[in-house]
Design a protein around this motif. Structure first.
Motif, PDB file in Angstrom:
ATOM      1  N   ALA A 107       0.846  -1.188   0.127  1.00 52.94           N
ATOM      2  CA  ALA A 107       0.033  -0.107  -0.074  1.00 52.94           C
ATOM      3  C   ALA A 107       1.032   1.207  -0.005  1.00 52.94           C
ATOM      4  O   ALA A 107       1.717   1.351   0.604  1.00 52.94           O
ATOM      5  CB  ALA A 107      -1.036   0.097   1.130  1.00 52.94           C
TER       6      ALA A 107
ATOM      7  N   ILE B  96      -1.856  -5.989   4.749  1.00 52.36           N
ATOM      8  CA  ILE B  96      -0.854  -5.050   4.079  1.00 52.36           C
ATOM      9  C   ILE B  96       0.622  -5.470   4.400  1.00 52.36           C
ATOM     10  O   ILE B  96       0.919  -5.359   5.391  1.00 52.36           O
ATOM     11  CB  ILE B  96      -1.220  -3.571   4.650  1.00 52.36           C
ATOM     12  CG1 ILE B  96      -2.763  -3.475   4.340  1.00 52.36           C
ATOM     13  CG2 ILE B  96      -0.111  -2.737   4.103  1.00 52.36           C
ATOM     14  CD1 ILE B  96      -3.062  -1.907   4.711  1.00 52.36           C
TER      15      ILE B  96
ATOM     16  N   ALA C  21       3.960  -0.814   3.555  1.00 49.32           N
ATOM     17  CA  ALA C  21       3.284   0.387   3.505  1.00 49.32           C
ATOM     18  C   ALA C  21       4.146   1.553   3.169  1.00 49.32           C
ATOM     19  O   ALA C  21       5.215   1.769   3.920  1.00 49.32           O
ATOM     20  CB  ALA C  21       2.612   0.721   4.776  1.00 49.32           C
TER      21      ALA C  21
END
Length: 602
Positions: A329, A358, A361
């Motif tokens: 992400a 996720i 990040a």
């Protein structure tokens, strides 16, 4: 020997052009008056001082009276330097070339016209303005007797006053305007007044110089053109999946969470500077959240709604589209703040069972600690938040123009006064410029969300405090984030100061890589490798002090994009055949960039 200015031969204005311009002025003037009368009749209320500048002026006066010796010292310096300036004027009249008493700061483009140096009278005006600017800064803008917040406001609005009074903003002292007035017989000023009324008409009484030719661009036609499809939508967002350009792609898809303060296509302006297209070309299956441009119907939408209906819903939909439970992400600015909140939420929800969704990040110019928000703090205090909330209560949202005006004031000479001179004094039509089109493509903020964001993050800094914010029933603690994180900040960022964004490196619980780009909030991010511009810094160690990190960091020329791609590639989980939008469980709804982003506030 000082050169003498030579003005072109004066011309009478074209009678037909003057007549047409005057008739349009009358038409727009009547329309504005009629609209103002309608607002008055409907009982519309407009605050006479929404920024509470009157309070700032009183505070500045108190600061001056609290330290009269500082004022006296500043006055003495001013008188001494003015005396030097007058002596230099006499010396120039005798044919000498004395050094200037004061020169503009490096990078000040207002005085780039050669006449500001070559013409003695204009050079005197310029230097006198710079001397008075320094005097105001030293005597008023210092504001040592005030509390830090009010001192920053005094400094900020002192600079606004100084910028407003610049001789470049006057038709009587700007050499370029004087020349244009002589050449056109004053038609430039008539056209400029016409432009001003058109801007006030377009802004419903609010004067905001038109920055670019709005008719030159259309989202999806010549900006935001990377091929893709909208494969899902809910009330708050459309999910765009981009068409692959490589035979194989990373197994883990990439989700970009942009801010909803402005529109996502800053990352997809043109093919040559599109981060989205570049990421597609590197073998990522790219999904982007395109936020709705809300109106009064969205008044109750909260920050947690943006989390639930934004990245969390996108995770479920991406799994349907690709079969992948886990993604990489990217969050940009406010979108990064939301991404950090989402990571902390997943670390706690159901005992942290969803934290693996996720895998990595990335944060572009993202604040999670709002201890020092830079000059944005001048717009964030109890009086102004209360004023904003009162306005939002009436409409259900914060008007996009209000947010844009605040950002423009941070760089008033570049984003306000340069356009005032060009449009209103020179009478020029704005040039087509995609970045300025995006900058003028305003978005609204839902009342509930924006109030929560301003109070809990900007004002109280609760996101940085463990368990002080609760979203969807889960206390948010950024220390619980164990996801590998890449932070990209910009050294000249005036919206998310890099030293404040660096604070997250000391809080997040997982491995962190911090990269500092040259330039600002936009150019520091949108810097494609092919442009071969700017530079960036990297450092393996993460000391507590950001200055200590920079001192030990290594500088690399060019774009940081390849550095990021090498990092995120470590979380790609191998390669799979390229995925086409619509090939999974999500049907194609429409072509990218979608209808949500195309909705424009007029």
């Amino acid at each position: 020997m000082t050169s003498q200015t030579t003005f072109p031969e004066a011309h009478l204005p074209d009678a037909a052009a003057m007549s047409e311009a005057l008739s349009q002025i009358v038409e727009h003037g009547n329309h504005i008056l009629a609209e103002a009368a309608g607002k008055a009749g409907s009982g519309g209320k407009v605050s006479s001082d929404p920024l509470h500048i009157g309070d700032v002026a009183l505070a500045a006066a108190r600061s001056v009276m609290a330290d009269p010796f500082r004022m006296m010292a500043a006055q003495t310096d001013l008188l001494f330097d003015c005396g030097r300036l007058w002596r230099n004027t006499a010396r120039r009249m005798l044919g000498e070339a004395p050094l200037p008493v004061i020169v503009p700061e490096k990078g000040d483009r207002r005085f780039s016209n050669a006449d500001w140096t070559d013409v003695s009278a204009l050079d005197n005006v310029k230097q006198l303005y710079l001397l008075w600017s320094r005097f105001l800064t030293d005597s008023i803008g210092d504001a040592k007797a005030l509390d830090p917040h009010m001192a920053r406001k005094v400094q900020f609005y002192t600079r606004q006053l100084i910028d407003t009074l610049a001789p470049t903003n006057s038709p009587l002292t700007n050499p370029e305007v004087l020349r244009a007035t002589v050449e056109s017989g004053g038609l430039n000023l008539v056209r400029g007044f016409q432009h001003m009324l058109e801007d006030m008409d377009r802004g419903h009484g609010r004067m905001s110089p038109k920055m670019t030719d709005f008719d030159a661009f259309q989202v999806g036609r010549n900006i935001a053109t990377t091929p893709g499809k909208v494969v899902y939508q809910n009330d708050l967002m459309q999910l765009v999946q981009y068409t692959p350009s490589t035979a194989d792609v990373n197994k883990r898809p990439l989700l970009i969470v942009p801010p909803w303060i402005n529109k996502f296509y800053i990352l997809d302006l043109r093919e040559k500077n599109s981060f989205i297209k570049w990421a597609v070309d590197q073998g990522h299956t790219v999904f982007v959240i395109s936020w709705v441009n809300p109106d009064g119907r969205f008044a109750a939408k909260s920050f947690e709604d943006y989390m639930l209906e934004g990245p969390l819903d996108a995770l479920d939909q991406i799994e349907k589209a690709t079969g992948e439970r886990s993604i990489n992400a990217v969050g940009y600015c406010l979108g990064g703040t939301l991404l950090a909140s989402t990571l902390a939420y997943l670390s706690r929800k159901d005992g942290g069972k969803g934290r693996d969704r996720i895998a990595s990040a990335t944060f572009f110019t993202t604040m999670t600690d709002f201890t020092d928000v830079g000059e944005m703090s001048v717009f964030i205090d109890e009086e102004q938040i209360s004023s904003i909330e009162a306005g939002m209560a009436e409409k259900g949202y914060l008007d996009g123009s209000a947010m844009a005006s605040s950002f423009n004031m941070l760089r008033a000479n570049d984003l306000i006064w340069s356009f005032v001179v060009s449009s209103y004094l020179l009478g020029k039509e704005p040039l087509p410029f995609d970045l300025l089109y995006w900058n003028s493509d305003n978005t609204r903020m839902p009342a509930a969300m924006h109030s929560f964001y301003l109070r809990n993050m900007y004002q109280k800094n609760l996101l940085a405090k463990p368990d002080a914010v609760t979203l969807a029933g889960e206390p948010i603690d950024l220390r619980r984030i164990e996801t590998p994180c890449f932070f990209l900040s910009a050294r000249e960022d005036h919206i998310a100061p890099w030293k404040s964004t660096y604070a997250a490196t000391q809080v997040f619980g997982g491995p962190v890589k911090f990269v500092l780009s040259a330039s600002g909030h936009i150019a520091g991010v949108v810097n494609p490798p092919a442009a071969n511009k700017y530079c960036y810094w990297t450092g393996a160690d993460l000391p507590a002090a950001p200055d200590a990190w920079l001192e030990g960091a290594a500088r690399t020329e060019g774009s940081w994009w390849p550095e990021w791609n090498a990092w995120v590639g470590g979380y790609g989980e191998g390669k799979v055949p390229a995925r086409q939008p619509g090939a999974g469980e999500l049907p194609v709804l429409e072509d990218a960039p979608g209808s949500y982003v195309a909705a424009r506030i007029e």
